[in-house]
Design an enzyme around this catalytic site. Structure first.
Site, short mmCIF file in Angstrom:
data_model
loop_
_atom_site.label_atom_id
_atom_site.label_comp_id
_atom_site.label_asym_id
_atom_site.label_seq_id
_atom_site.Cartn_x
_atom_site.Cartn_y
_atom_site.Cartn_z
CE1 TYR A 13 40.56 31.90 52.77
CE2 TYR A 13 39.50 30.58 54.46
CZ TYR A 13 39.50 31.67 53.63
OH TYR A 13 38.44 32.56 53.67
CB VAL A 31 46.24 44.32 50.55
CG1 VAL A 31 44.99 45.11 50.22
CG2 VAL A 31 46.00 42.82 50.45
P1 NAP Z 1 35.57 37.54 46.60
O1 NAP Z 1 34.17 37.73 46.17
O2 NAP Z 1 36.51 36.76 45.76
O3 NAP Z 1 36.19 39.00 46.89
C1 NAP Z 1 37.51 39.18 47.32
C2 NAP Z 1 38.05 40.42 46.66
O4 NAP Z 1 39.40 40.64 47.16
C3 NAP Z 1 38.16 40.26 45.12
O5 NAP Z 1 37.61 41.39 44.48
C4 NAP Z 1 39.66 40.15 44.90
O6 NAP Z 1 40.09 40.69 43.68
C5 NAP Z 1 40.20 40.99 46.04
N1 NAP Z 1 41.61 40.69 46.29
C6 NAP Z 1 42.22 39.48 46.25
N2 NAP Z 1 43.53 39.61 46.49
C7 NAP Z 1 43.76 40.95 46.67
C8 NAP Z 1 44.93 41.72 46.90
N3 NAP Z 1 46.12 41.14 47.01
N4 NAP Z 1 44.80 43.06 47.04
C9 NAP Z 1 43.59 43.66 46.92
N5 NAP Z 1 42.45 42.98 46.67
C10 NAP Z 1 42.54 41.64 46.53
O7 NAP Z 1 35.64 36.84 48.04
P2 NAP Z 1 34.73 37.03 49.34
O8 NAP Z 1 34.07 35.73 49.57
O9 NAP Z 1 33.94 38.28 49.31
O10 NAP Z 1 35.89 37.13 50.44
C11 NAP Z 1 36.17 38.34 51.14
C12 NAP Z 1 36.90 37.99 52.43
O11 NAP Z 1 36.05 37.19 53.25
C13 NAP Z 1 38.18 37.18 52.20
O12 NAP Z 1 39.18 37.60 53.13
C14 NAP Z 1 37.73 35.75 52.52
O13 NAP Z 1 38.81 34.96 52.92
C15 NAP Z 1 36.74 36.03 53.63
N6 NAP Z 1 35.73 34.97 53.88
C16 NAP Z 1 34.85 34.60 52.91
C17 NAP Z 1 33.88 33.64 53.20
C18 NAP Z 1 32.87 33.19 52.20
O14 NAP Z 1 32.16 32.20 52.49
N7 NAP Z 1 32.72 33.82 51.07
C19 NAP Z 1 33.85 33.07 54.47
C20 NAP Z 1 34.76 33.47 55.43
C21 NAP Z 1 35.69 34.44 55.12
P3 NAP Z 1 40.19 39.70 42.38
O15 NAP Z 1 38.85 39.07 42.21
O16 NAP Z 1 40.58 40.64 41.28
O17 NAP Z 1 41.26 38.69 42.71
#
Ligand code: NAP
Length: 243
Positions: free
Chosen positions: A150, A59
Site C-alpha cells: 500500500y 478504475v
Molecule cells: P473508502 O471509504 O473505502 O472509499 C473508497 C471507495 O473507492 C469505495 O467506495 C470503493 O468501492 C471505491 N473503489 C475501490 N476500488 C475501486 C476501483 N477499482 N474502481 C472504482 N472505485 C473503487 O475509503 P477512503 O478511506 O475514503 O479512501 C479513499 C482514498 O483515500 C483511498 O485512495 C485511500 O487509499 C486514501 N486514504 C485514506 C485514508 C484514511 O485514513 N481513510 C488515509 C490516507 C489515504 P467499494 O467499497 O465498492 O470497494
C-alpha cells in the site's frame, strides 16, 4: 464553475470531495465500483441543490475508464477537474502479501490513476486548463508496518504527481497530491480499536480527520487561491507527519 470527475466517490473521502466540489458549484461525475454507492452520493448532492451523475466503473479497467470518460464528456463535457481517489486498504506482513494482492493494490491505486489521467488529460491540454488531484497517503511518505504494498503504491502516486506536474503545468494543467493521515472512513473504521486508540494518542492534534476536511483541501487545490501549488503533496494528517 467546472466539470469534475471524482473516482471512488461512493464512500468516505471521495464522497466528501464530490459533495464539497458540488457545493462549490462544480458539476460532478461520481464514480465508484458500485452504481448504488455512486447513486447514494449523487442523491446527497442533488438534495443539497447540486448537479451530479453516477458512473460505475473499475478504475483499473482501461475499457471501463475510457467508456466512463466518454460518457461524462457526452453528459456534461470533458472533465476539467479529475480527482483520483479510488482505493482500498490492506495490511499484511511483507512475506504474507500474496502476489495477487500486490498486483491489485498497484492496479487500483497506480494503474487506475494512470488510466483515468490518461483519459482526461488530452481535453485539458487542448483547453489549456485543468486540475488533477491525486489522493495519496502519508504512508507513501513515511511507510508503515504491514503496508509495503500500500505504501509503495501511494509513494508511486506521489512520484507520478510530481513528474506529470513538471510536464504539464506550463500548459495550464495543475497537478497536485493530498496525503491524508488517518481519516474516519470505512477504511479506517475497519482497523482494530486498540490500533485506533494508540494512533489517536500519538497524534499532535489528538484526533483523526473527517472526510469533509479532506474535501476542503481538494476544493482549495482546484481554486485560484492555489495557483502557485504545482506538484505539491498537502498533508491533512493531524500533525502525524511534518515535512
Ligand atoms: P473508502 O471509504 O473505502 O472509499 C473508497 C471507495 O473507492 C469505495 O467506495 C470503493 O468501492 C471505491 N473503489 C475501490 N476500488 C475501486 C476501483 N477499482 N474502481 C472504482 N472505485 C473503487 O475509503 P477512503 O478511506 O475514503 O479512501 C479513499 C482514498 O483515500 C483511498 O485512495 C485511500 O487509499 C486514501 N486514504 C485514506 C485514508 C484514511 O485514513 N481513510 C488515509 C490516507 C489515504 P467499494 O467499497 O465498492 O470497494
Amino acid at each position: 464553475m467546472m466539470i469534475a470527475l471524482v473516482t471512488g466517490a461512493g464512500s468516505g473521502i471521495g464522497a466528501a470531495i464530490a459533495i464539497r466540489l458540488a457545493a462549490e458549484g462544480h458539476r460532478v461525475a461520481v464514480n465508484d465500483l458500485s452504481q448504488s454507492a455512486a447513486e447514494n452520493t449523487v442523491a446527497q448532492i442533488k438534495a443539497a441543490g447540486g448537479t451530479a451523475k453516477a458512473y460505475a466503473a473499475d478504475v483499473s479497467d482501461e475499457g471501463a475508464v475510457n467508456a466512463m470518460v466518454a460518457a461524462v464528456t457526452e453528459d456534461f463535457g470533458a472533465p476539467e477537474i479529475l480527482v483520483n481517489n479510488a482505493g482500498f486498504g490492506h495490511q499484511a506482513l511483507f512475506l504474507e502479501i500474496e502476489p495477487a494482492m500486490f498486483d491489485k493494490i498497484f492496479a487500483v491505486h497506480v494503474r487506475g490513476n494512470y488510466l483515468c489521467t490518461r483519459a482526461c488529460l488530452p481535453a485539458m491540454l487542448e483547453k489549456g486548463a485543468g486540475h488533477i488531484v491525486n489522493i495519496a497517503s502519508q504512508l507513501g511518505q513515511i511507510g508503515g508496518v504491514e503496508l509495503t504494498h500500500y505504501a509503495g503504491a501511494k509513494a508511486a502516486v506521489i512520484g507520478m504527481t510530481k513528474s506529470l506536474a513538471r510536464e504539464v503545468s506550463n500548459k495550464g494543467v495543475r497537478v497536485n497530491a493530498v496525503a491524508p493521515g488517518p481519516i474516519n472512513t470505512p477504511l479506517v473504521e475497519a482497523l482494530s480499536e486498540d490500533w485506533k486508540a494508540a494512533k489517536r494518542a500519538e497524534l499532535p492534534l489528538g484526533r483523526f480527520g473527517s472526510p469533509a476536511e479532506v474535501g476542503g483541501v481538494v476544493a482549495f487545490l482546484v481554486s485560484d487561491d492555489a495557483a502557485l501549488f504545482v506538484g505539491q503533496t498537502l498533508g491533512p494528517n493531524s500533525g502525524d507527519v511534518m515535512l
